[in-house]
Design an enzyme around this catalytic site. Structure first.
Site, PDB file in Angstrom:
ATOM      1  N   GLU A 196      -6.462   1.136  -7.705  1.00  0.00           N
ATOM      2  CA  GLU A 196      -5.215   0.622  -7.147  1.00  0.00           C
ATOM      3  C   GLU A 196      -4.864  -0.666  -7.899  1.00  0.00           C
ATOM      4  O   GLU A 196      -5.585  -1.665  -7.821  1.00  0.00           O
ATOM      5  CB  GLU A 196      -5.371   0.336  -5.656  1.00  0.00           C
ATOM      6  CG  GLU A 196      -4.095  -0.147  -5.012  1.00  0.00           C
ATOM      7  CD  GLU A 196      -4.254  -0.471  -3.536  1.00  0.00           C
ATOM      8  OE1 GLU A 196      -3.281  -0.332  -2.790  1.00  0.00           O
ATOM      9  OE2 GLU A 196      -5.370  -0.875  -3.134  1.00  0.00           O
ATOM     10  N   CYS A 217       0.808  -1.211   0.000  1.00  0.00           N
ATOM     11  CA  CYS A 217       0.000   0.000   0.000  1.00  0.00           C
ATOM     12  C   CYS A 217       0.844   1.266   0.000  1.00  0.00           C
ATOM     13  O   CYS A 217       0.305   2.373  -0.108  1.00  0.00           O
ATOM     14  CB  CYS A 217      -0.966   0.007   1.188  1.00  0.00           C
ATOM     15  SG  CYS A 217      -0.135   0.033   2.791  1.00  0.00           S
TER      16      CYS A 217
END
Length: 498
Positions: free
Chosen positions: A388, A286
């Site tokens: 993402e 992340c």
């Protein structure tokens, strides 16, 4: 399951101080480097969760009343055991996740830092005292919550659990760990070693499972707090469900991290840092630098060397003696999602200038591989710009000036990390003041924090109030009590004469 695959690694649960292999349904655990099934993860449900919670709840009073110095000594021993089993843990992480051994070592070192931080819990739990009026003293005390839960992701099988349970336990809580069913084996080793370090029965329990397991934990009346790391949709669900049921929740979600490249940046160092940020851990983190915002002439200075560096990244199986530069992604389905997003960007007008979609590994044909990929001329609004990717893919978006780059970054729904590469102090200062992200790097591509600092995601990268790690982590796992004291009576010496 492969017909040649016979010896699967056991994957039991740890309940009330005992290893238990329940006779229930299971899900396959793959070695991403080969595509082979290496274990079967039990799909625990309400029965297993209830057993874990009851065990943790029963163990809480005695562990809560154990002095912090004694709790810390368990973690000094735990640190020694983790260090002694370092290679074993690295190989397990590499085998079930696909990290290179270098990446696995780095992630476990970061986990060790959190164990070391937990060893300092006597100082971290100290309160404040003050005489607030004549004869009246006030003091603060930091006390544990009770049964806490950690729900951890596949991308860091050792590091993320170690973000959670060492500090939670050192604070005096009991804990239930629910690791990702994709990577359960490393968690089993971590729990085994802490039990060996002398942790009392019931203080730490380990359950495996999927949706039913998680939902039972979120709703259980004896669970007081939930820590989570994973995707944003699930983080939001964890936060909303947990808080609706009276839990304290910290839920870390996904990200779309922007790295601004100014024309005056040191390009060789920027290429090195950007390659690591974008392609390290196969982009499955992340804090990955997934989008480069090149300002002015920076693109022409950066991209030729960056493309060459990306093409030189050796991709391959990580369970061999000869190590590659980058391993596989976690599953075949995730590989297909990553390559599909690259293809969608191409269809929408972006240009793939380094293409890792067709990578083939001769001695691991069934592994889940994507090579380093660079997609240039990405523009705002494309799917690949919004979603993402969580793979070894770097978007390049071209900006006219720094102001334009900051404004674009700040339109993102996420807010984990952002970085700038420049030799201009004014540009760096402007960026760090204005950019909307919880962790900022200046000539640092992956500004992930160490154990003593909080992991400060913003916006849809984090749901909650108190972040994981650092003093915020200690605050999350404790509740503050304020005591005001006044004593009445005459001369102190009179007390002893009675």
């Amino acid at each position: 399951m492969s017909a040649t695959m016979t010896a699967l690694t056991p994957c039991p649960m740890f309940l009330d101080g005992k290893w238990i292999q329940p006779n229930i349904a299971s899900t396959p655990v793959f070695n991403p480097s080969t595509g082979e099934v290496i274990a079967e993860c039990p799909a625990g449900g309400a029965a297993e969760v209830n057993a874990a919670v009851e065990s943790a709840h029963a163990a809480f009073p005695a562990w809560r009343d154990t002095p912090p110095m004694e709790r810390a000594r368990v973690f000094f021993k735990y640190r020694q055991l983790v260090e002694a089993n370092f290679d074993r843990l690295c190989k397990c992480v590499s085998r079930e996740h696909g990290k290179t051994l270098v990446e696995a070592r780095g992630s476990i070192f970061r986990g060790l830092e959190n164990i070391e931080y937990a060893c300092g819990i006597p100082s971290l739990l100290m309160g404040d005292t003050l005489e607030i009026a004549r004869g009246v003293d006030c003091e603060t005390m930091n006390q544990p919550l009770g049964v806490c839960v950690g729900i951890t992701p596949f991308n860091f099988p050792a590091m993320v659990p170690l973000w959670m349970f060492p500090v939670a336990l050192a604070c005096g809580n009991t804990f239930i760990l629910k690791p990702s069913e994709k990577v359960p084996l490393t968690a089993n080793i971590l729990v085994e070693l802490l039990h060996e370090a002398g942790l009392p029965k019931g203080v730490l329990n380990l359950v495996h499972g999927g949706r039913e397991c998680v939902d039972t934990l979120l709703r259980h009346p004896k669970v007081k707090a939930i820590s989570f790391v994973g995707s944003t949709p699930i983080a939001k669900y964890i936060y909303e469900t947990g808080t609706q049921h009276g839990k304290r929740v910290q839920a870390n979600g996904g990200a779309k991290n922007y790295i601004v490249i100014m024309p005056d940046a040191d390009m060789p160092k920027t290429v090195e840092a950007l390659s690591t940020a974008a392609f390290g851990c196969a982009g499955e983190r992340c804090m990955a630098g997934s989008t480069a915002l090149t300002v002015g002439a920076a693109a022409d200075k950066l991209l030729p060397s960056l493309v060459e560096a990306a093409r030189n990244i050796r991709v391959g199986p990580t369970d061999r003696v000869a190590q590659p530069d980058m391993g596989p992604v976690i599953t075949a389905a995730h590989r297909d999602k990553v390559t599909s997003l690259v293809s969608s960007g191409e269809k929408e007008g972006a240009k793939v200038i380094c293409d890792g979609r067709g990578v083939k590994i001769a001695d691991a044909p069934k592994g889940f591989y994507v090579g380093a990929t660079i997609v240039d001329h990405v523009v705002d609004g494309m799917n690949i710009a919004k979603e993402e990717v969580f793979g070894p893919v770097l978007n390049v978006m071209r900006m006219d000036d720094l102001n334009m780059a900051i404004e674009l970054a700040n339109r993102s729904n996420y807010g984990n990390g952002a970085a700038i590469f420049t030799q201009n102090g004014n540009a760096a200062r402007e960026f760090k003041q204005r950019v909307k992200a919880g962790m900022v790097g200046i000539n640092v591509g992956v500004p992930a924090t160490m154990a003593m600092f909080p992991f400060t995601g913003w916006d849809e990268s984090f749901y909650g109030d108190l972040h994981i790690q650092g003093r915020e982590g200690v605050q999350f796992f404790t509740q503050q009590k304020v005591v005001s004291t006044r004593w009445f009576g005459g001369n102190v010496g009179d007390v002893w004469r009675k």
